[in-house]
Write a protein that holds these residues in place. Structure first.
Motif, mmCIF file in Angstrom:
data_model
loop_
_atom_site.group_PDB
_atom_site.id
_atom_site.type_symbol
_atom_site.label_atom_id
_atom_site.label_comp_id
_atom_site.label_asym_id
_atom_site.label_seq_id
_atom_site.Cartn_x
_atom_site.Cartn_y
_atom_site.Cartn_z
ATOM 1 N N SER A 51 42.661 98.459 38.627
ATOM 2 C CA SER A 51 43.572 97.351 38.891
ATOM 3 C C SER A 51 44.267 97.547 40.210
ATOM 4 C CB SER A 51 44.615 97.247 37.769
ATOM 5 O OG SER A 51 45.392 98.414 37.739
ATOM 6 N N CYS A 52 44.745 96.471 40.774
ATOM 7 C CA CYS A 52 45.490 96.544 42.019
ATOM 8 C C CYS A 52 46.858 97.123 41.719
ATOM 9 C CB CYS A 52 45.619 95.146 42.618
ATOM 10 S SG CYS A 52 44.051 94.422 43.029
ATOM 11 N N LYS A 53 47.537 97.581 42.743
ATOM 12 C CA LYS A 53 48.892 98.087 42.544
ATOM 13 C C LYS A 53 49.775 96.994 41.992
ATOM 14 C CE LYS A 53 49.199 101.684 46.050
ATOM 15 N NZ LYS A 53 49.779 102.048 47.332
ATOM 16 N N LYS A 54 50.551 97.332 41.020
ATOM 17 C CA LYS A 54 51.468 96.355 40.437
ATOM 18 C C LYS A 54 52.603 96.084 41.418
ATOM 19 C CE LYS A 54 49.043 96.371 36.740
ATOM 20 N NZ LYS A 54 48.162 95.257 36.431
ATOM 21 N N VAL A 55 53.011 94.837 41.444
ATOM 22 C CA VAL A 55 54.133 94.485 42.298
ATOM 23 C C VAL A 55 55.377 95.171 41.760
ATOM 24 C CG1 VAL A 55 55.494 92.574 43.188
ATOM 25 C CG2 VAL A 55 53.061 92.273 42.773
ATOM 26 N N ASP A 56 56.146 95.764 42.637
ATOM 27 C CA ASP A 56 57.327 96.499 42.207
ATOM 28 C C ASP A 56 58.226 95.609 41.370
ATOM 29 O OD1 ASP A 56 57.603 98.269 45.356
ATOM 30 O OD2 ASP A 56 56.463 98.718 43.532
ATOM 31 N N SER A 57 58.862 96.225 40.377
ATOM 32 C CA SER A 57 59.654 95.447 39.436
ATOM 33 C C SER A 57 60.832 94.753 40.093
ATOM 34 C CB SER A 57 60.164 96.362 38.314
ATOM 35 O OG SER A 57 60.930 97.423 38.871
ATOM 36 N N GLY A 137 40.403 93.056 30.007
ATOM 37 C CA GLY A 137 39.756 93.876 28.984
ATOM 38 C C GLY A 137 40.737 94.774 28.268
ATOM 39 N N GLN A 138 41.709 95.315 29.016
ATOM 40 C CA GLN A 138 42.720 96.170 28.399
ATOM 41 C C GLN A 138 43.657 95.364 27.505
ATOM 42 O OE1 GLN A 138 45.345 98.276 31.119
ATOM 43 N NE2 GLN A 138 45.458 99.993 29.693
ATOM 44 N N ASN A 139 44.030 94.175 27.956
ATOM 45 C CA ASN A 139 44.895 93.332 27.131
ATOM 46 C C ASN A 139 44.223 92.953 25.813
ATOM 47 O OD1 ASN A 139 46.933 93.285 29.071
ATOM 48 N ND2 ASN A 139 46.073 91.496 30.106
ATOM 49 N N ALA A 140 42.900 92.812 25.858
ATOM 50 C CA ALA A 140 42.170 92.392 24.662
ATOM 51 C C ALA A 140 41.892 93.559 23.720
ATOM 52 C CB ALA A 140 40.860 91.720 25.071
ATOM 53 N N PHE A 141 41.372 94.643 24.243
ATOM 54 C CA PHE A 141 40.903 95.726 23.372
ATOM 55 C C PHE A 141 41.436 97.099 23.778
ATOM 56 C CE2 PHE A 141 37.594 92.408 23.247
ATOM 57 C CZ PHE A 141 37.594 92.136 21.878
ATOM 58 N N GLY A 142 42.512 97.114 24.546
ATOM 59 C CA GLY A 142 43.116 98.378 24.912
ATOM 60 C C GLY A 142 42.284 99.163 25.911
ATOM 61 N N THR A 143 42.440 100.478 25.875
ATOM 62 C CA THR A 143 41.748 101.343 26.830
ATOM 63 C C THR A 143 40.232 101.225 26.711
ATOM 64 O OG1 THR A 143 43.587 102.920 26.720
ATOM 65 C CG2 THR A 143 41.518 103.720 27.649
ATOM 66 N N LEU A 148 35.072 99.773 28.970
ATOM 67 C CA LEU A 148 33.805 99.055 28.814
ATOM 68 C C LEU A 148 33.577 98.096 29.973
ATOM 69 C CD1 LEU A 148 31.360 98.535 26.947
ATOM 70 C CD2 LEU A 148 32.704 96.704 25.881
ATOM 71 N N ALA A 149 34.620 97.348 30.323
ATOM 72 C CA ALA A 149 34.508 96.406 31.443
ATOM 73 C C ALA A 149 34.205 97.144 32.745
ATOM 74 C CB ALA A 149 35.797 95.597 31.570
ATOM 75 N N ALA A 150 34.913 98.248 32.977
ATOM 76 C CA ALA A 150 34.701 99.014 34.207
ATOM 77 C C ALA A 150 33.290 99.594 34.266
ATOM 78 C CB ALA A 150 35.729 100.139 34.308
ATOM 79 N N THR A 151 32.789 100.063 33.135
ATOM 80 C CA THR A 151 31.438 100.630 33.084
ATOM 81 C C THR A 151 30.390 99.591 33.467
ATOM 82 O OG1 THR A 151 32.088 102.202 31.362
ATOM 83 C CG2 THR A 151 29.736 101.769 31.613
ATOM 84 N N LEU A 419 38.857 85.285 22.511
ATOM 85 C CA LEU A 419 39.055 85.259 21.062
ATOM 86 C C LEU A 419 40.115 86.259 20.623
ATOM 87 C CD1 LEU A 419 35.355 84.964 19.810
ATOM 88 C CD2 LEU A 419 37.138 83.214 19.636
ATOM 89 N N LYS A 420 40.098 87.429 21.230
ATOM 90 C CA LYS A 420 41.047 88.472 20.850
ATOM 91 C C LYS A 420 42.462 88.145 21.319
ATOM 92 C CE LYS A 420 42.404 92.593 19.509
ATOM 93 N NZ LYS A 420 42.575 92.914 18.081
ATOM 94 N N ILE A 421 42.607 87.675 22.549
ATOM 95 C CA ILE A 421 43.925 87.440 23.139
ATOM 96 C C ILE A 421 44.574 86.160 22.624
ATOM 97 C CG2 ILE A 421 45.122 86.930 25.315
ATOM 98 C CD1 ILE A 421 43.161 88.825 26.708
ATOM 99 N N CYS A 422 43.773 85.124 22.440
ATOM 100 C CA CYS A 422 44.333 83.804 22.091
ATOM 101 C C CYS A 422 43.971 83.355 20.685
ATOM 102 C CB CYS A 422 43.846 82.761 23.097
ATOM 103 S SG CYS A 422 44.200 83.148 24.815
ATOM 104 N N TRP A 423 43.658 84.269 19.805
ATOM 105 C CA TRP A 423 43.145 83.935 18.473
ATOM 106 C C TRP A 423 44.033 82.938 17.739
ATOM 107 C CZ3 TRP A 423 38.743 84.960 15.761
ATOM 108 C CH2 TRP A 423 38.770 84.700 14.381
#
Length: 464
Positions: A51-57, A137-143, A148-151, A419-423
């Motif tokens: 992921s890109c660097k998160k914008v500072d809080s 992918g992380q929001n849907a199924f965690g690490t 899996l997406a990165a692979t 499906l996982k995020i917006c079920w």
């Protein structure tokens, strides 16, 4: 159009890409980091692949919103440029092999991929802090989802580079068709030797850390696409080749293999989250997807039927190799196809290189990290070269990439993430639709992978 060269922080999981490639093949407007390019793009920022660097809080929402200033027109240009890539070379061959009825499969896959692009936008809307495909992918199924997406993204980059090198091998042989090239002690054919020289010329670019100086080369993907389309059209109009070949109605036995070619042509979803984030009004992302996929499908359809009608059963899996060699437009198209892979190696390798640097110990000096990065990159490129020369079957490798990897990235994963995020908010008809698309993608991927792998093995057996 020059805004393409001001990059939003595109993810390091770029396609090609799609088209890579791929494009894949323009940059986006700059947001929170320096020049980062798509599938064939490079990230100059010091960030991890995922992921890109998160914008500072402490950065306000207003400031972040101000950075997202892409209009619908700019977003359409960017998305279209990302989709048009290596896959277009094989569309005439796919239509000829599958029959003109298979054009409905190509159009249908375009519709499905546009819908899946819309789903990615929906997922991003539920989690505004997400900035990349792997974040979804992380929001849907965690690490596990992120891994899996990165692979699959890394695998697509690697396989796309093999396809690019095969294309380089085939086209450079045609460019230097009258040239004698041989080394007495090397058991290499002329085409293999020319390909080796071309790859060695491109090799030093893998040692560059700041690739902004060559980021403009991503623009070459679109220019190549336009050159190829124009060249094929000029061949029919001015080249003395008559479009009098009939196209078979349907050759159903070839459908599984060519489905991979079609799906690869639409690969580009790994960078769509960044397009979404770069838009001034993300609610219009669906509109952008519809327009972009419509334009690309129109281009593919026109090129496919034009090439199949001009060259018939003799059409090459790469349309540039079917064109009369004496025409100026053919030489332009061939050189564009030769130079494009050479410019993509550093850009495509950037995601892996940046991730590699971040995994190295902090105690290492910057110079040592650069040496490790360059050495590993050089080794991988030589492995890619060896694979490309050992398996010089462009259409089968491209089809395998589409069926094995791209179908998951473009169809299966977006539907599963949605499906996982917006079920809770999904209606019953949409549930049925998305489960059907997952099943359809899985079946198409399995049959396509089996078919293309079988054809690849058969050709390898004949060669040896």
């Amino acid at each position: 159009m020059f805004k393409w060269f001001q990059s939003k922080c595109l993810p390091h999981q770029n396609q090609v890409a799609s088209e890579s490639v791929h494009g894949r093949n323009l940059a986006l407007n700059e947001l929170s980091c320096s020049v980062c390019l798509e599938e064939n793009k490079v990230c100059k920022c010091e960030q991890s692949f995922e992921s890109c660097k998160k914008v500072d809080s402490d950065v306000s929402d207003d400031e972040q919103h101000g950075e997202s200033n892409n209009s619908v027109t700019h977003a359409v240009i960017n998305m279209t440029g990302m989709l048009i890539g290596l896959g277009q070379l094989s569309t005439p061959y796919a239509i000829e092999s599958g029959g003109w009825v298979s054009a409905f499969l190509m159009i249908g896959l375009g519709v499905v991929c546009a819908y899946c692009s819309h789903l990615l936008g929906k997922c991003l809307g539920k989690h505004p802090k997400s900035r990349s495909y792997t974040d979804i992918g992380q929001n849907a199924f965690g690490t596990k989802g992120k891994l899996l997406a990165a692979t699959f993204i890394y695998l697509e980059i690697f396989m796309a580079l093999v396809s690019y090198t095969i294309s380089l091998h085939d086209n450079i042989n045609r460019v230097f068709s009258g040239t004698q090239a041989q080394i007495p002690w090397a058991k290499l054919s002329r085409s293999q030797l020319l390909t080796l020289v071309a790859v060695l010329i491109a090799l030093p670019s893998l040692w560059l850390r700041d690739l902004s100086s060559i980021s403009f080369l991503s623009f070459g993907g679109v220019l190549m696409s336009l050159a190829i389309f124009s060249s094929v059209a000029c061949t029919g109009i001015f080249g003395g080749v008559k479009a009098n070949h009939s196209i078979p109605v349907l050759q159903i036995q070839n459908i599984p293999a060519i489905s991979g070619l079609y799906i690869f042509s639409y690969a580009g979803h790994i960078v769509f989250p960044n397009l979404y984030k770069a838009m001034k009004d993300p609610s219009k992302f669906t509109k952008v997807s519809i327009i972009s996929f419509s334009l690309v499908t129109l281009l593919y359809s026109a090129l496919a039927f034009m090439g199949a009608k001009l060259f018939g059963p003799q059409v090459n899996p790469q349309i540039t190799l079917s064109m009369p060699s004496h025409l100026i437009v053919t030489k332009i198209a061939l050189w564009a196809t030769v130079l494009t892979p050479m410019t993509k190696y550093a850009l495509e390798f950037a995601p892996m290189a940046i991730q590699l640097e971040h995994n190295l110990p902090d105690s290492m000096s910057s110079r040592t990290k650069l040496i490790v990065r360059g050495t590993v990159g050089s080794f991988l490129l030589l492995v890619i070269l060896a694979l490309a020369l050992s398996v010089p079957y462009f259409q089968y490798v491209l089809s395998l990439t589409g069926s094995l990897v791209s179908i998951a990235i473009c169809v299966i994963f977006p539907c599963a993430f949605y499906l996982k995020i917006c079920w809770a908010q999904i209606s019953r008809p949409l549930l049925v639709l998305n489960f059907t698309l997952i099943a359809f993608g899985f079946v198409l991927g399995v049959f396509g992978t089996i078919s293309s792998s079988k054809l690849l093995m058969q050709n390898l057996s004949r060669a040896h």
